[in-house]
Write an enzyme that holds these catalytic residues in place. Sequence first.
Site, PDB file in Angstrom:
ATOM      1  N   ARG A   1     -40.236 -48.757  -7.427  1.00  0.00           N
ATOM      2  CA  ARG A   1     -40.089 -47.307  -7.456  1.00  0.00           C
ATOM      3  C   ARG A   1     -39.319 -46.850  -8.693  1.00  0.00           C
ATOM      4  NH1 ARG A   1     -38.747 -45.715  -1.892  1.00  0.00           N
ATOM      5  NH2 ARG A   1     -40.987 -45.828  -1.567  1.00  0.00           N
ATOM      6  N   GLY A   2     -38.381 -47.672  -9.157  1.00  0.00           N
ATOM      7  CA  GLY A   2     -37.603 -47.321 -10.344  1.00  0.00           C
ATOM      8  C   GLY A   2     -38.474 -47.170 -11.574  1.00  0.00           C
TER       9      GLY A   2
END
Length: 334
Positions: free
Chosen positions: A273-274
């Site tokens: 997700r980062g």
Amino acid sequence: MTTFFPFSAIVGQDEMKLSMILTAIDPKIGGVLVFGDRGTGKSTAVRALAALLPEIQAIEGCPVNAEKSVDCPDWAGVTSKKTIKRPTPVIDLPLGVTEDRVVGALDIEKALTVGEKAFQPGLLARANRGYLYIDEVNLLEDHIVDLLLDVAQSGENVVEREGLSIRHAARFVLVGSGNPEEGELRPQLLDRFGLSVDVASPTDIEQRIEVIRRRDAFETNTAVFMKKWRRQDEKIRDKIERARGLLSGIENSDDVLRDCAKLCIALGSDGLRGELTLLRAARAVAAFDGQDHINRDHLRQVAPMALRHRLRRDPLDEAGSGARVSRAVEDVLG
């Protein structure tokens, strides 16, 4: 009608303002978490953003702000196909709110007067295609947090109760603010915010004086103050609209993707997700700057807000998460 402090007149807090602009350009970034001391302009910025955002096109009378008549749910009973312009919804979710108030419930008045089961839409319906704002988000009750996580994941609100079976779109940008001294945020909800910003009271004396001067001018003669800053707000609004148009055409090279992955590996962030948030935020910055591709400067600009809340705690590192991200950016990007 309530008059909100102009967005462009907020002194300093550049990272907080930029993070909110980026979510206005690309809602898929996933919302903003603003943590800081009391009186640092968190709520002011959210209210100002509401007045700044471009209007949306919606079906007249649709309770979920549907853009097309086919998207307006059957239970709403809307027959009109006329579209109107309305302000982008920015809905407050207060602490202590009931689940029925959030998701919607049986319309008791209609049930008693007409004898029909009808659905009374909740806050999630009103927030669709807009913003859901939670002040003191770290104090939100756990069952409401779980509910928000489910809806944020699916983009749909499902209500099954009292003989009702209701579904409607619930896609919104989640904006949360809070004071870290009053408690931490649950990791599951923390991870749902695309961007995270830390704000603090300014230490520069001239900046503090300017904050006081502008706030006093706003409260003393609101009309004159609003007129003075209206043009600046309009410029930001125009840039947001132009950036939205440019967004799909922004190019990102394999080198940019590699930089995103290297940064997240260097920081030990869990999942992917980062990287995805970093890429989306950098693309939105590039569009806001009127450029057609992402470069390392864009990554440097958004890396702290996209990654600082995704780091594992290191008890041996006394530096804050922002400092750890800055070190990683310097090591990876130079």
